[in-house]
Scaffold this active site. Structure first.
Site, short mmCIF file in Angstrom:
data_model
loop_
_atom_site.label_atom_id
_atom_site.label_comp_id
_atom_site.label_asym_id
_atom_site.label_seq_id
_atom_site.Cartn_x
_atom_site.Cartn_y
_atom_site.Cartn_z
N GLY A 71 51.31 29.88 57.76
CA GLY A 71 50.90 30.37 56.45
C GLY A 71 51.83 31.46 55.92
O GLY A 71 52.17 31.48 54.74
N THR A 72 52.24 32.35 56.80
CA THR A 72 53.10 33.45 56.38
C THR A 72 54.42 32.92 55.82
O THR A 72 54.83 33.31 54.72
CB THR A 72 53.38 34.39 57.58
N ASN A 151 40.43 35.93 52.86
CA ASN A 151 40.25 35.83 54.31
C ASN A 151 39.26 36.84 54.86
O ASN A 151 38.71 36.65 55.93
CB ASN A 151 41.59 35.95 55.03
N GLN A 179 42.76 29.83 53.78
CA GLN A 179 41.36 29.95 54.17
C GLN A 179 40.44 28.91 53.51
O GLN A 179 39.37 28.61 54.02
CB GLN A 179 40.83 31.35 53.87
N HIS A 201 46.72 26.75 62.18
CA HIS A 201 45.74 27.32 63.13
C HIS A 201 44.45 27.82 62.48
O HIS A 201 43.56 28.30 63.17
CB HIS A 201 46.38 28.40 64.01
N THR A 237 65.59 22.04 62.98
CA THR A 237 64.99 20.84 63.59
C THR A 237 63.47 20.96 63.56
O THR A 237 62.91 22.00 63.89
CB THR A 237 65.50 20.66 65.03
N CYS A 325 44.80 41.46 61.52
CA CYS A 325 46.05 42.22 61.63
C CYS A 325 45.80 43.71 61.52
O CYS A 325 46.55 44.51 62.04
CB CYS A 325 47.03 41.80 60.54
C1 LIG Z 1 46.01 33.60 58.45
C2 LIG Z 1 46.41 33.72 57.03
C3 LIG Z 1 47.77 33.68 56.65
C4 LIG Z 1 48.87 33.64 57.66
O1 LIG Z 1 48.97 32.40 58.29
P1 LIG Z 1 49.78 32.30 59.68
O2 LIG Z 1 49.83 30.85 59.97
O3 LIG Z 1 48.99 33.07 60.69
O4 LIG Z 1 51.13 32.89 59.45
C5 LIG Z 1 48.08 33.75 55.30
N1 LIG Z 1 47.12 33.83 54.38
C6 LIG Z 1 45.82 33.87 54.69
C7 LIG Z 1 44.80 33.95 53.61
C8 LIG Z 1 45.42 33.82 56.03
O5 LIG Z 1 44.13 33.88 56.33
#
Ligand SMILES: *Cc1c(COP(=O)(O)O)cnc(C)c1O
Length: 384
Positions: A71-72, A151, A179, A201, A237, A325
């Protein structure tokens, strides 16, 4: 003592069907998707199939999906790619005060590079007002980024309304749907977005895989360079097993959506009712109805969130206070503060996020043990 996992917004367990497909890929498909030979072709086929599944789950075309490390990275790719590509047109970016740090800190980094940033406030429920947003748009606005669902407090933003405004003004619109995916419908056409982030995840795939939807034809450019993978949008890759897992997880998320969100809504509402009836000086943070079906966020007065989490952990309950976090940091959640919750109260926040791992008996058990924990903690901090 049974263990209760109420932290699905921090991360989810891997779904058995996802694990099974991933295992078959890890053990059976090792080729490099860029190779010409049969090993490579087999890997490429697996990646293509996963891409179709992800695309289908959000109403996109398969060419519009780029796999990332999570997500990041998807948020970064969306925001920086849009900002750099449109710099000649303007330098103004709009976001909100309740975004995930992956979005907020990317926007702040761009501000240091000379972009102009507007961080929109939210109301007491954590909701953005589309009219406020329209009011801060300028000729130089090139990007709007507003998360689909929060989140921490689960508030669902009026994304399609904002999308309408952005489209009318010709401004790119990104949403972080990490989310919302799998909990409420996520369709790029209905949401009227140009860019949309998801993460593996949070939807029962492993960590370290995600995807970004990039609408065909928009002005966007990559900022990493290497081989030509992902149509030169994200070189390197491919994480083939992760991609296969994400494909399966996205398919399951879409397939199970209606049933699972209805099931979780019942559990969520039982939790809210049970706790607010049995404990005094507690408030539900976030919107009462425009809220993710799996999110509960309580703010307890006269309670320290960290101590509460440790006590819950001793009872086998995994939950979180603020976002994962910021756990352990002394600063209360930026989301709760943006909603106008006083600093002292924000310290007493408890986020419970439900998911596949939960049954009704978890909720019943939690409602039984929580009053004792709160009483114990309050008798310590409030003598007399
Ligand atoms: C967990 C989360 C992310 C980050 O995702 P990762 O796969 O852990 O890098 C970004 N945005 C929201 C809203 C999240 O809950």
């Amino acid at each position: 003592m049974s263990k209760i996992y109420f932290d699905h917004s921090a991360t989810t367990p891997v779904h058995p069907e996802v694990a099974e497909e991933m295992f078959r890929c890890v053990t059976g498909i090792f080729g490099n998707p860029s190779s010409i030979h049969s090993f490579g072709r087999e890997a490429k086929k697996a990646v293509d199939a996963a891409r179709s599944r992800v695309a289908e789950s959000i109403g996109a075309k398969k060419e519009e999906i780029v796999f990332t490390s999570g997500g990041t990275e998807s948020d970064h790719l969306a925001i920086k790619g849009a900002a750099y590509a449109n710099r000649k047109k303007g330098n103004h970016i709009i976001t909100t005060a309740v975004e995930h740090h992956a979005v907020l800190n990317t926007c702040k980094a761009l501000e240091k590079e000379g972009f102009e940033l507007t961080v929109l406030p939210v109301d007491g429920y954590g909701m953005v007002n589309p009219e406020d947003l329209e009011g801060v748009i300028k000729d130089s606005t090139i990007l709007i980024t507003v998360m689909h669902a929060n989140n921490e407090v689960g508030t669902i933003q009026p994304i399609s309304e904002i999308g309408e405004i952005a489209r009318k003004k010709g401004i790119l619109f990104h949403t972080d749907a990490v989310q919302s995916m799998g909990k409420i419908p996520v369709d790029v056409n209905e949401l009227k977005v140009d860019l949309l982030s998801i993460s593996g995840h949070k939807i029962y795939a492993p960590k370290g895989i995600g995807a970004l939807y990039i609408k065909q034809g928009i002005t966007w450019r990559p900022y990493n360079f290497g081989g030509g993978q992902e149509r030169e949008r994200r070189p390197g890759t491919e994480n083939v097993p992760g991609i296969v897992a994400l494909g399966k997880a996205a398919e399951l998320a879409a397939r199970n959506l209606a049933e699972e969100s209805a099931r979780l809504t019942v559990l969520r509402d039982k939790l809210i009712k049970g706790i607010t009836e049995r404990i005094d000086h507690v408030k539900l943070a976030g919107h009462p109805t425009q809220r993710l079906p799996n999110n509960v966020n309580f703010v307890f007065e006269y309670i320290d969130g960290g101590t509460m989490l440790l006590n819950l952990d001793m009872h086998g309950v995994a939950a979180s206070s603020g976002s994962a976090c910021s756990t352990g940091s002394v600063n209360p959640s930026h989301v709760l503060l943006a909603m106008g919750i006083p600093r002292t109260m924000a310290h007493g926040s408890l986020r419970l996020t439900l998911g596949m791992a939960n049954k009704e008996k978890d909720v019943d058990e939690f409602i039984d043990i929580m009053p004792g924990i709160i009483e114990k903690l309050r008798s310590r901090v409030q003598p007399g």
